[in-house]
Structures are given as C-alpha cells and as structure tokens.
Design a protein around this motif. Structure first.
Motif, PDB file in Angstrom:
ATOM      1  N   ILE A 118     -40.017  33.292  13.465  1.00 46.46           N
ATOM      2  CA  ILE A 118     -40.246  32.653  14.758  1.00 46.46           C
ATOM      3  C   ILE A 118     -41.473  33.283  15.419  1.00 46.46           C
ATOM      4  O   ILE A 118     -42.328  32.595  15.983  1.00 46.46           O
ATOM      5  N   SER A 119     -41.595  34.629  15.296  1.00 44.32           N
ATOM      6  CA  SER A 119     -42.781  35.307  15.828  1.00 44.32           C
ATOM      7  C   SER A 119     -44.034  34.791  15.142  1.00 44.32           C
ATOM      8  O   SER A 119     -45.086  34.660  15.768  1.00 44.32           O
ATOM      9  N   GLY A 120     -43.935  34.529  13.830  1.00 41.33           N
ATOM     10  CA  GLY A 120     -45.088  34.034  13.087  1.00 41.33           C
ATOM     11  C   GLY A 120     -45.551  32.686  13.615  1.00 41.33           C
ATOM     12  O   GLY A 120     -46.744  32.452  13.797  1.00 41.33           O
ATOM     13  N   ILE A 121     -44.580  31.798  13.861  1.00 40.37           N
ATOM     14  CA  ILE A 121     -44.901  30.478  14.419  1.00 40.37           C
ATOM     15  C   ILE A 121     -45.589  30.669  15.772  1.00 40.37           C
ATOM     16  O   ILE A 121     -46.623  30.053  16.065  1.00 40.37           O
ATOM     17  N   ALA A 122     -45.008  31.567  16.594  1.00 42.79           N
ATOM     18  CA  ALA A 122     -45.574  31.813  17.914  1.00 42.79           C
ATOM     19  C   ALA A 122     -46.979  32.407  17.791  1.00 42.79           C
ATOM     20  O   ALA A 122     -47.900  32.011  18.515  1.00 42.79           O
ATOM     21  N   LEU A 123     -47.141  33.353  16.842  1.00 36.60           N
ATOM     22  CA  LEU A 123     -48.441  33.993  16.619  1.00 36.60           C
ATOM     23  C   LEU A 123     -49.502  32.952  16.297  1.00 36.60           C
ATOM     24  O   LEU A 123     -50.568  32.900  16.923  1.00 36.60           O
ATOM     25  N   LEU A 124     -49.184  32.084  15.324  1.00 34.82           N
ATOM     26  CA  LEU A 124     -50.110  31.035  14.936  1.00 34.82           C
ATOM     27  C   LEU A 124     -50.435  30.145  16.139  1.00 34.82           C
ATOM     28  O   LEU A 124     -51.595  29.793  16.374  1.00 34.82           O
ATOM     29  N   GLY A 125     -49.390  29.816  16.899  1.00 26.56           N
ATOM     30  CA  GLY A 125     -49.584  28.962  18.064  1.00 26.56           C
ATOM     31  C   GLY A 125     -50.510  29.608  19.075  1.00 26.56           C
ATOM     32  O   GLY A 125     -51.422  28.968  19.600  1.00 26.56           O
ATOM     33  N   VAL A 126     -50.295  30.906  19.346  1.00 22.53           N
ATOM     34  CA  VAL A 126     -51.094  31.591  20.362  1.00 22.53           C
ATOM     35  C   VAL A 126     -52.550  31.708  19.901  1.00 22.53           C
ATOM     36  O   VAL A 126     -53.483  31.456  20.678  1.00 22.53           O
ATOM     37  N   VAL A 127     -52.754  32.077  18.613  1.00 22.09           N
ATOM     38  CA  VAL A 127     -54.126  32.193  18.097  1.00 22.09           C
ATOM     39  C   VAL A 127     -54.859  30.853  18.226  1.00 22.09           C
ATOM     40  O   VAL A 127     -55.965  30.772  18.767  1.00 22.09           O
ATOM     41  N   THR A 128     -54.200  29.788  17.768  1.00 21.90           N
ATOM     42  CA  THR A 128     -54.823  28.470  17.802  1.00 21.90           C
ATOM     43  C   THR A 128     -55.094  28.031  19.233  1.00 21.90           C
ATOM     44  O   THR A 128     -56.175  27.531  19.545  1.00 21.90           O
ATOM     45  N   ALA A 129     -54.097  28.222  20.102  1.00 24.35           N
ATOM     46  CA  ALA A 129     -54.231  27.753  21.477  1.00 24.35           C
ATOM     47  C   ALA A 129     -55.360  28.496  22.183  1.00 24.35           C
ATOM     48  O   ALA A 129     -56.119  27.898  22.962  1.00 24.35           O
ATOM     49  N   THR A 130     -55.492  29.799  21.910  1.00 18.99           N
ATOM     50  CA  THR A 130     -56.557  30.571  22.552  1.00 18.99           C
ATOM     51  C   THR A 130     -57.919  30.045  22.116  1.00 18.99           C
ATOM     52  O   THR A 130     -58.811  29.829  22.946  1.00 18.99           O
ATOM     53  N   LEU A 131     -58.066  29.814  20.801  1.00 17.29           N
ATOM     54  CA  LEU A 131     -59.320  29.270  20.291  1.00 17.29           C
ATOM     55  C   LEU A 131     -59.585  27.879  20.872  1.00 17.29           C
ATOM     56  O   LEU A 131     -60.712  27.571  21.273  1.00 17.29           O
ATOM     57  N   ALA A 132     -58.550  27.041  20.912  1.00 17.68           N
ATOM     58  CA  ALA A 132     -58.724  25.671  21.403  1.00 17.68           C
ATOM     59  C   ALA A 132     -59.154  25.681  22.862  1.00 17.68           C
ATOM     60  O   ALA A 132     -60.065  24.952  23.253  1.00 17.68           O
ATOM     61  N   SER A 133     -58.508  26.540  23.665  1.00 15.47           N
ATOM     62  CA  SER A 133     -58.854  26.552  25.095  1.00 15.47           C
ATOM     63  C   SER A 133     -60.284  27.050  25.280  1.00 15.47           C
ATOM     64  O   SER A 133     -61.007  26.573  26.150  1.00 15.47           O
ATOM     65  N   TRP A 134     -60.707  28.004  24.412  1.00 11.41           N
ATOM     66  CA  TRP A 134     -62.082  28.499  24.506  1.00 11.41           C
ATOM     67  C   TRP A 134     -63.065  27.370  24.166  1.00 11.41           C
ATOM     68  O   TRP A 134     -64.038  27.148  24.887  1.00 11.41           O
ATOM     69  N   LEU A 135     -62.770  26.635  23.084  1.00 13.10           N
ATOM     70  CA  LEU A 135     -63.661  25.540  22.664  1.00 13.10           C
ATOM     71  C   LEU A 135     -63.686  24.432  23.711  1.00 13.10           C
ATOM     72  O   LEU A 135     -64.755  23.901  24.037  1.00 13.10           O
ATOM     73  N   VAL A 136     -62.504  24.084  24.242  1.00 13.07           N
ATOM     74  CA  VAL A 136     -62.437  23.022  25.250  1.00 13.07           C
ATOM     75  C   VAL A 136     -63.272  23.426  26.459  1.00 13.07           C
ATOM     76  O   VAL A 136     -64.035  22.626  27.005  1.00 13.07           O
ATOM     77  N   GLU A 137     -63.139  24.695  26.831  1.00 16.56           N
ATOM     78  CA  GLU A 137     -63.886  25.191  27.985  1.00 16.56           C
ATOM     79  C   GLU A 137     -65.386  25.101  27.734  1.00 16.56           C
ATOM     80  O   GLU A 137     -66.147  24.628  28.588  1.00 16.56           O
TER      81      GLU A 137
END
Lengths: 247, 247, 247, 247
Positions: free
Chosen positions: B183-202
C-alpha cells in the motif's frame, strides 16, 4: 423522478442486504470446504433466493423502463451476471452500491468521496477476488491457491501489481478473476495518483485563484465606479440645463 | 494553543529520541540473532522503557483532552500500537514525526516538503518493514527471508511493486507487513507522479498565469483611470457652476 | 559566467567523449569475458585514463570554485564516484550530460525536452544497469544472470517494475544496482504519467485559456475606451470654457 | 488535401480489412499448430497478399509525396515492418488505425477519445503480443509459453506490470515482444492516471472557471456601460452647444 428511479431508490437497501447475504452464503463453503452439510444447504438456499431477488429486480426495471431495448443494451452486464453462473461472483458488485450509499451520508468534497470509494471498492475487490479464485483453484492439479488465506494474499499481491509469483491461478476462471484484479489495480493506482495530483495542483494554483478572485472583486468595484460616474454625468446634464434655464 | 498541543510540542523531541532508542533495541537482536545475552537484556529493557514512555504519552494526552471519547476514537491507531504486541513495529511510525520536525526546519515550498517527506517515510518504511518481516519469517518452515539483508532486499522489491518472488513472506504476520509495504508502494508511486505532474502543470500554465497577472495590473490601471475621470468630471461640474455663477 | 561555468562549458564535450570511451572499455570485457588479453589491457588502460580525466575535472572545479566547502558538499556524489571503485559504473551518468547537450539542440517545449530526457536516460540506465549487474553476478554461486543478454532482459523487467523473477541478483552489488533501477522505474512511470497528465490538463483548460485571453483583450479595449472618454471630457471642459467665454 | 492524404483516406478501410485478414491468417496456425495443411496454405497466401498490399501502399505514398527523403525518414518504421520478416507482427499496428476510424464516429470529447483509444489499443496489444510470443516460444527448450492461452495470460500479467513469473519468454524474439508490452504497460498506466487526473483537476477548478466566466461577463457589461457613458457625454456636449447657442 421516473418510475425506474423510484423503484431503484426503494430497493437500494434491500438489494444491499441481499448482496451481503449472498456474500456470506458464497463465502462460507469456500472458507471452510468441510462445513456441516446442513450449513451448506442453507447457503445454497440463500444463494438461490438472492439470485431470484436480483433477477426480479432486473425484470421489474425492464418492465418499468420506457425504452426497453435501450435498457437491455445499457444493462447488458446486469443481465450477464444473472444469466451466466460463471459470472456469479460479480453479483457482489452490488455491494459497491453500499459504498455509494454510505458515501452519500459522508464526506461532501469530490476528493473525499473518491477516497471513500477507492477504499471501499478495493477492499470488496480483494475479498471477492480471493473467494472467487479460491473456489476456482482449490483441488486443481498444479494449483498454488488452496485456501482463502492464500487467496487473500494472492489478491493483495495482484491488485498492487507486485506479483511475487509464489501463488498464481492456473485455471481459466482463476485467470479471468486475476485479469479483473489487475485492471482494478491499474485503476486503483490511477485514482490514488490522480487524487494526489489534483490536490497538489489545487494547492499550487491557489495563489493564482486568489489573484483571480482579486481581479473579479476589482472589476466589480470598477463597475460600481462607472455607474456612479454615469449618475454624476446625468446630474451634471440636468444641473447644466437647470443652471442654463434661469440664465 | 490547547493543553494537549502544548504537551505534544513539549514531548516531540523526547518521543523521537525514544523511537530511535526503540528502533535500535528492536533492530539489534534481529540483525544479529546470536547477540550476547547481556546486550539482548539491555535491548529488552529499552523496549519496555520506551513502551512505558509511549503509553504514558497516550495517557497524558487522554487526560488533558477536553473531549475524551473523541480523543479515543481519533487516536485508535495509537491505542492499538500500544496495546497489541503484534503491532509493536508500528511504534517506529513515531519516527515519521522526526521527518516532519526536520522538514519544518527545511524547505518551505509545498513540493519541497512533499519530496523530503517521501524520501524520509520511504526509507523508514523499508527499514522497519525489513526488520519486522525478518523477525516474523526467520526460522519458519519454507521461509525465504532469513536475515536482515534478505529483508531489506525483499522490502525494496515490494515497495517498488517489482516483486521478483525470489523472497516472499509465508507467515501471516509477514504477509501483513507485506500488505503495508505494498500500500505504501502505491502511495509512493502516486506521490512521486503527482509531484511531477503538478510541477509540469505549473510550468505549462505559467504563461497563463503571467497573462492573468497582466490582466490584473491592467484592471488596476483602468480603475485609477476611472477615478481620475470622476475627479475631472467633478471639477467640470464645479467649474461649470463657477463659470455660470458670475454669468 | 563564473570561472567554474566556463570550465564546465569547455570540458563538456571532452568529458562526454571520455564517458563514451569509458562505456566501451567497461562493456567489452563484460560482454565477452574471454576477450583477447591484449584487448583487455587496452580496456584497462582506457578505464584508468578516463578515471584520471574525471578526477582532474573534479580537482579543477574544486580549485576554481569560490567557496570550496560548499562545492565539496554539493558535489559529494561526484567525489564518491571518483573515489570508490564500487561506484565505478556511475561514471556513466556523465553520459546523461550528453542527453542534455543533444536536448539543447533539439525540441524547445518543456514537454519535448522531458520526453527526450526520459528516452535517453532510460536507455542509458538499462544498458549501464545490465553491464553492472552482469559484472557483479557472473560466476557467483546461485546467480541467474550469466551474460549481458540476461542482464539487459533483467534490467528491462526491473525498470518497468514487472519483475518476473526468472532472473534476479543475489550479490549485494547486484542488489544495489537493482535498487537504483527500481527507483528509476518509479521515476520513469511518474515522468511518463505526469507528462501525459499535463498535456491533457492543458488541452482541457484550453477553452478557459481562450476565454482568459478574450477577457484580457476586452480589458485592453475598455482601457482605450476610457482614455478616449477622458480626452472627450477634457475637450468638453475646454469647449465649455470657450463657449462660456464669449457669452 | 494533398495527393498523399487523398490516397491515405481512400485506402484507409481497405488496409484495415487487409490487417484483419492478416491477423486471422497469422493467428490460425499459431492457435492450432496442427491445423489442416490446406488451411495453412490459405493462411500463407493471405499473409503474402496482405504483405504485397502493405508494400504497395508504402510505394504509392512514397511516389506521391513531394519530398521523398523526408517521407522515408519519417516513415522508417513502416519500411522496417515491410522489409524485416521479424517485425511482421507489427503489421497488426495498422489495426490501431481501425480504432482511430471507429473513434472518429464516436465520442467527441478529448477524454472520450482517449478512453476508446486506450481500450482498443490495449486489447490489440495483448492479442498481438500473445500471438507473437506463442509463435516465438513454442517448442523452444525451457519455454513456459506453449499455447495461445498461456500467451494471453502472460501478456495480461506483463502489460499490467504484475509479472508473476510463472510464464516468461526465453527466446530473444519473445523478449523483444515482452519489452514492447512492458513499455505499453507503462504507457497504459500513464494514460489511465493522466485521464483521471485531468478529470479531477477540471472538476476541482470548475468553481474557478465559473468565476472566470463571471469576470468575463462583467467586463463585457462594463464595456457596454462605458460606451453608454461616452454616448451620453457626446449628447451632453451637443446639447451644451445647442443650449448655449440660443443663449
């Protein structure tokens, strides 16, 4: 609210109860394959009764709907779940309606509802997947999933896409269950990530939102200012005329 | 700041130290199962003392809080961690507070804090998961995780959802540890991706932001212009009257 | 441009050439372990020469930098790569600079550069990971990775987080290589997803952007209108005075 | 529409039919390796005919294009698929054009089209990957994929990045098929997540959009107001002159 919607609203809770009864009756002989024959008979009866309930619900919705062909086409999964014994475990999907019902009473924000839905749906999928795969695999030559504990462990490794390979299905039914769990796993990962991303995007664009709100307020103030200006101009025009008149 | 918050602030560092002591005392007999009995005794004592510290902290917070039932309900995990020996490794979660404390002194941006948190929490999860799984598996028939090296390797393959399957837990405790890591792994992947996505969107919406800022500035300028206009109109009105008066 | 930057700019291409020479000299004895001893000697010489080149580059940058302690602290990885033989494969990371150099000549958009970088960095990581793991594993008892073909296949299953488990490292060095590839895999997935998400978000918010641009244009037009209004008012004031004067 | 585009439009459907014929003729001897020799001969003929059709299409497009070198460079994959027998399964990629054609007739929204494309492309990839890997692996010493059922199961575990490892390719061709499926799996995950994220971001920023629309409407109203103001001022100026004239 159409007649179909009124029916669906009325039977929502009874069908969730039926799905729970179905889950219990479905689970008992899988969890304990050497259960007392009397208990097994009760379970078989409950499975038959809930099957009739789901079939009746489908029939009533079909009769009540205005455009029957459109109904059949857009509820083809419901029909398949009722008609095909192999899709029997999918009747548990009705329990996802329970998550929706609980959800309605709970959190209001879009993301709050997404989180509740994800946790509820994932738990249900793991439990149902474990039961279905155990039923399909147990006793099959070469099978590695022999009891519900193995099934739950395998379902967890599958839905998270870890896939150690210490347990894996060897029957066609088991592999279809696996495919459903894998697709759910992809969806799970997608939903978790998307929820986090939308939260981060929102937090990051908050400053922009505040500026936008400020612009909005300023345009409003400007509008008031211009209205005042027009009023003053109108007053000037009248006063100009009044001043001129006595002259 | 309520009394509970003052207490929590005061014991933050002592509890992080206690958690570190706990981690060390917990790790030593797992890393070296043939450790000197004297060392093992010291470790057992430290585990008991830190357990008392955590229990005391829970009791004080319960006593200080205004609504005790609400406190028990919203800290049910804390209670479980203290009361159930099987959840003992979760006491290490207190160390995540350390990440939070370190974080407060560090980067200011939301994403900077997310990155620190992810690295800190992932490292802790891998270490604690490796220790817990090694303790649970070692010596069990059919176990493939026999020392902390194996445990760390297995934890890394699990949290990244790679899952080779050369090592996997066979005990129920080990499988629960695995589920937590997955479950932590799923969350980890989610957080990494979301951080990158928000940076790119910004970055991508930066142009839009600049235009918005320009609109905002222009509306401000417009507002000033209209105010000047009104002032001029007022001047005209007065001058009109003054000009007319002598006429 | 500081002295350090001028140096870095001047040695960029030479160091990329050195990294390529290093890659070739590093790869040959791994790909063909029964290579002619003369070739092996040439490879050893090239490895030594490129090591000296990297060490020299580090030394020059250290000497040229104004704040030496800050330089050492922020280039601790560079120092470790030069000083520790076990981190030797990481010298290939210098080739990622090549991707950056190629990139500069190529696509201009942020996303275009992200895509080039991801493809370049992933290819390099798979190749270097395969070489490093083959060197570490070959000949080790119980090893499943025996040649570069196995290494490449294993690296591909690892970086995509598939992890069949038909090949996996058993040495500590190999496991560190695996951990690096796994982390890269998480990052790869994150970057791919984030790039797609930012593209979709941009496309979806395009309508909003157009409206924002329209608002911006309209505010500009409004500003012109108000300026005209003020000019007209000024004209009225003058004409009013002129009209009044003769009266 | 250029000559090349007119040609491509004209042969779109014929080529999709050819790709379907190719898929059938390619699949039959793989699904049933002991098929009747007459059927096998028909399949071989169909494969040859469709190969000629694809080669002809490439030749006509090359002849019709204005800048031939640019055409060759930007269609290097098409050429490779036609010229290299080992890339033969890639001819099925032409069927993805079918998804595009079906898509054009279907949903209009960007996300609707993304969803259709993902489902269509994933299904095709799993089917083609399963056929290609079965052809490559069957009969190979140590192979674990022996029939199309195994191939489909393996393709599903690979594209979802689960990778149990109960089946895996051992031939070089099979491993290239695997790499293609793994990369598709990463892309699949990325597209699913990005679509969800963009939907959530849109929903969350809807309030902001409404405010922006309100600002836009208000600026429009303001513009009308200022135009009225100017008209009134013009009227005042005229009336002022008219009022003054008789005085």
């Amino acid at each position: 609210m159409s007649r179909v919607e009124r029916w669906e609203h009325a039977v929502e809770w009874p069908l969730v109860v039926a799905a729970f009864a179905f889950l219990t009756a479905y689970a008992i002989p899988i969890v304990d394959p050497e259960v007392d024959p009397a208990v097994r008979d009760v379970c078989t009866t409950v499975l038959t009764v809930t099957w009739i309930a789901f079939a009746l619900d489908y029939a009533v919705r079909l009769v009540l709907s205005d455009r029957r062909w459109a109904f059949v086409r857009s509820n083809v999964l419901d029909l398949a779940v009722i008609a095909l014994p192999v899709l029997r475990p999918l009747r548990l999907l009705r329990l996802i309606a329970l998550v929706a019902v609980l959800n309605r009473a709970g959190a209001n924000s879009l993301r709050g509802r997404v989180v509740t839905y994800v946790i509820g749906a994932t738990t249900l999928l793991v439990v149902c997947g474990a039961l279905a795969v155990t039923e399909a695999e147990r006793g099959h030559p070469g099978a590695t999933i022999e009891d519900v504990g193995d099934g739950l462990w395998w379902a967890a490794t599958t839905i998270t896409t870890v896939g150690y390979g210490d347990r894996y299905p060897v029957t066609t039914t088991g592999r279809f269950v696996a495919a459903a769990l894998m697709i759910s796993g992809i969806a799970l990962l997608g939903v978790v990530t998307a929820t986090l991303a939308s939260w981060l995007v929102e937090r990051v664009t908050e400053a922009g939102e505040q500026e936008r709100a400020a612009t909005h307020a300023q345009v409003s103030a400007l509008h008031d200012e211009v209205l005042l200006l027009r009023a003053e101009l109108a007053a000037l025009r009248t006063s100009g005329r009044t001043d001129d008149d006595p002259a």
